[in-house]
Design a protein around this motif. Structure first.
Motif, mmCIF file in Angstrom:
data_model
loop_
_atom_site.group_PDB
_atom_site.id
_atom_site.type_symbol
_atom_site.label_atom_id
_atom_site.label_comp_id
_atom_site.label_asym_id
_atom_site.label_seq_id
_atom_site.Cartn_x
_atom_site.Cartn_y
_atom_site.Cartn_z
ATOM 1 N N GLU A 1 -23.254 -24.897 -51.878
ATOM 2 C CA GLU A 1 -24.497 -25.379 -51.292
ATOM 3 C C GLU A 1 -25.193 -24.239 -50.544
ATOM 4 O OE1 GLU A 1 -26.080 -29.273 -48.769
ATOM 5 O OE2 GLU A 1 -23.941 -28.786 -48.815
ATOM 6 N N THR A 2 -26.481 -24.103 -50.781
ATOM 7 C CA THR A 2 -27.238 -22.957 -50.288
ATOM 8 C C THR A 2 -28.273 -23.413 -49.273
ATOM 9 O OG1 THR A 2 -26.936 -21.726 -52.344
ATOM 10 C CG2 THR A 2 -28.823 -21.129 -51.002
ATOM 11 N N PHE A 3 -28.182 -22.895 -48.042
ATOM 12 C CA PHE A 3 -29.081 -23.269 -46.955
ATOM 13 C C PHE A 3 -30.078 -22.141 -46.694
ATOM 14 C CE2 PHE A 3 -25.057 -25.418 -46.350
ATOM 15 C CZ PHE A 3 -25.434 -26.727 -46.090
ATOM 16 N N TYR B 1 -35.253 -26.750 -47.400
ATOM 17 C CA TYR B 1 -34.061 -26.817 -46.565
ATOM 18 C C TYR B 1 -32.832 -26.237 -47.273
ATOM 19 C CZ TYR B 1 -36.423 -29.814 -43.157
ATOM 20 O OH TYR B 1 -37.287 -30.294 -42.190
ATOM 21 N N SER B 2 -32.597 -26.686 -48.497
ATOM 22 C CA SER B 2 -31.360 -26.245 -49.155
ATOM 23 C C SER B 2 -31.428 -26.515 -50.642
ATOM 24 C CB SER B 2 -30.139 -26.969 -48.556
ATOM 25 O OG SER B 2 -30.200 -28.367 -48.835
ATOM 26 N N THR C 1 -28.566 -27.718 -53.708
ATOM 27 C CA THR C 1 -27.226 -28.241 -53.921
ATOM 28 C C THR C 1 -26.908 -28.244 -55.405
ATOM 29 O OG1 THR C 1 -28.059 -30.517 -53.944
ATOM 30 C CG2 THR C 1 -27.293 -29.641 -51.837
ATOM 31 N N ASP D 1 -27.904 -19.792 -42.926
ATOM 32 C CA ASP D 1 -28.309 -19.249 -44.212
ATOM 33 C C ASP D 1 -27.071 -18.816 -45.003
ATOM 34 O OD1 ASP D 1 -28.293 -15.927 -43.928
ATOM 35 O OD2 ASP D 1 -28.532 -17.012 -42.037
#
Length: 399
Positions: free
Chosen positions: A273-275, A394-395, A397, A281
């Motif tokens: 998962e990438t924030f 935001y992110s 997934t 971050d």
């Protein structure tokens, strides 16, 4: 160092040591220069740059600890042990047999209840005689989204046979604290059981939890008998639900087990998962430093796998990034079958894949998850997204 030396030693040391007395003025000037240099260095993130340049001598030790089975078992639960939760560590994560892990901690610090008559609170003590499943989740969490169909199916199948499901909505993002957003998520997932808004993570902490999702199974006597963290292990959890229902009522007639497909991806097979928020971050693959504030970014010539990069003027906030003016771009390299993005605001997001195929996604309203891709198998790919001003990212997934 100047703060440490002069704050602790004080004027007394300076007055007692002859060498200090004779050079007091020079020492004060040097300390002042050092403090100014430190302040300037902090403003321009010099300590972080130096940290990245230095070799990580502790990484082998950290890896050894992370790979240790004993350490992994010990870290299954969070800290803050109390009389209420001290026995939870007697449970084994994802066990296939019932265990005994102490009386279930109370549900506490709840801001609001949803799906209960007049918003009334649910008290675990009032549910003695029934089997209880507590599900910690958050509505924008991709892992929770894959887990919820199983929980909803258990509720529908066993609700009239002695099972009470309670959802503890423990937010990861600030927007997940909004009751309206959570209520919309409840409707989207078809949740009919009570949901508690644990906005201050009081119940999360009381259960020593640190995972989304997490399932705590409680028997008719109020004892925790099973804990399962993360996705998967659904067949074992359901079998233990059935055993506890039969223990509570030997005459109960149970239907066949539910038949919900387990879509848990293989561990390590997909991009994590990438924030994009500055506080968390993950997977930034650009060449410039990624930090809060408004900055100009450009795509790198060689972007790493499983990373994102920015192009254009971006304002990076604590939990999201948004174009500063006009539109700006995000390039995402991934390994996944399913790719989703959590965005908010208002505007049209243009998505192009590595083959030039284009799709348009209309964003309108509070933060929610939008699908970019749904394939049959995990594969490497790349998306370039054109984000208009007014849309917050935001992110990303992956599944």
């Amino acid at each position: 160092m100047p703060l440490l030396v002069f704050a602790l030693a004080g004027r007394g040391v300076i007055e007692r040591i002859r060498a200090f007395r004779s050079k007091e003025r020079a020492l004060r000037i040097a300390a002042g220069i050092a403090m100014i240099a430190l302040a300037v260095g902090l403003v321009f993130n010099v300590p972080q740059a130096l940290q990245r340049l230095l070799p990580d001598y502790t990484s082998p030790l950290q890896q050894e600890l992370a790979d240790s089975e004993e350490v992994s078992d010990a870290l299954d639960l969070g800290g803050l042990v109390t009389d209420e939760n001290k026995d939870l560590d007697k449970c084994t994560n994802g066990a296939e047999e019932l265990e005994s892990c102490g009386t279930a901690p109370s549900i506490k610090g709840i801001e609001q209840w949803l799906n209960t008559p007049d918003g009334q609170a649910v008290d675990l003590a009032s549910l003695r005689g029934k089997v209880v499943l507590i599900d910690f989740w958050a509505y924008s969490c991709i892992n929770c989204q894959r887990s919820l169909p199983h929980v909803v199916a258990w509720d529908e199948t066993y609700r009239d046979l002695g099972l009470d499901v309670i959802g503890i909505h423990s937010p990861e993002y600030a927007f997940e604290k909004d009751p309206g957003n959570v209520a919309a998520g409840i409707a989207d997932f078809g949740i009919e059981y009570p949901v508690a808004l644990d906005n201050n993570l009081a119940t999360w902490t009381n259960y020593r939890n640190r995972y989304w999702p997490a399932h705590y199974l409680i028997d008719a006597e109020g004892t925790v008998r099973h804990i399962s963290f993360g996705e998967g292990n659904y067949a074992a959890t359901e079998q233990l639900i059935r055993e506890l229902l039969q223990d509570a009522d030997p005459d109960v007639q149970l239907p066949g087990a539910t038949d919900v497909v387990d879509e848990t991806p293989e561990v390590g097979s997909t991009t994590r998962e990438t924030f994009l928020g500055s506080s968390k971050d993950i997977n930034f693959g650009g060449e410039a430093a990624y930090r809060a504030g408004t900055h100009e970014y450009s795509f790198p010539q060689a972007q790493p796998d499983d990373s994102f990069a920015l192009d254009g003027d971006w304002t990076v906030e604590t939990q999201f990034a948004t174009p500063a003016e006009g539109s700006a771009r995000v390039r995402l390299n991934y390994h996944a079958a399913e790719v989703r993005m959590v965005v908010a605001g208002e505007g049209e997001v243009i998505v192009r894949d590595e083959n030039g195929r284009e799709q348009s996604i209309r964003v309108d309203g509070t933060p929610r998850s939008y699908g970019l891709q749904q394939a049959d198998a995990v594969a490497a790919g790349s998306f370039t997204l054109e984000i208009p001003a007014g849309v917050q990212v935001y992110s990303f997934t992956f599944g």
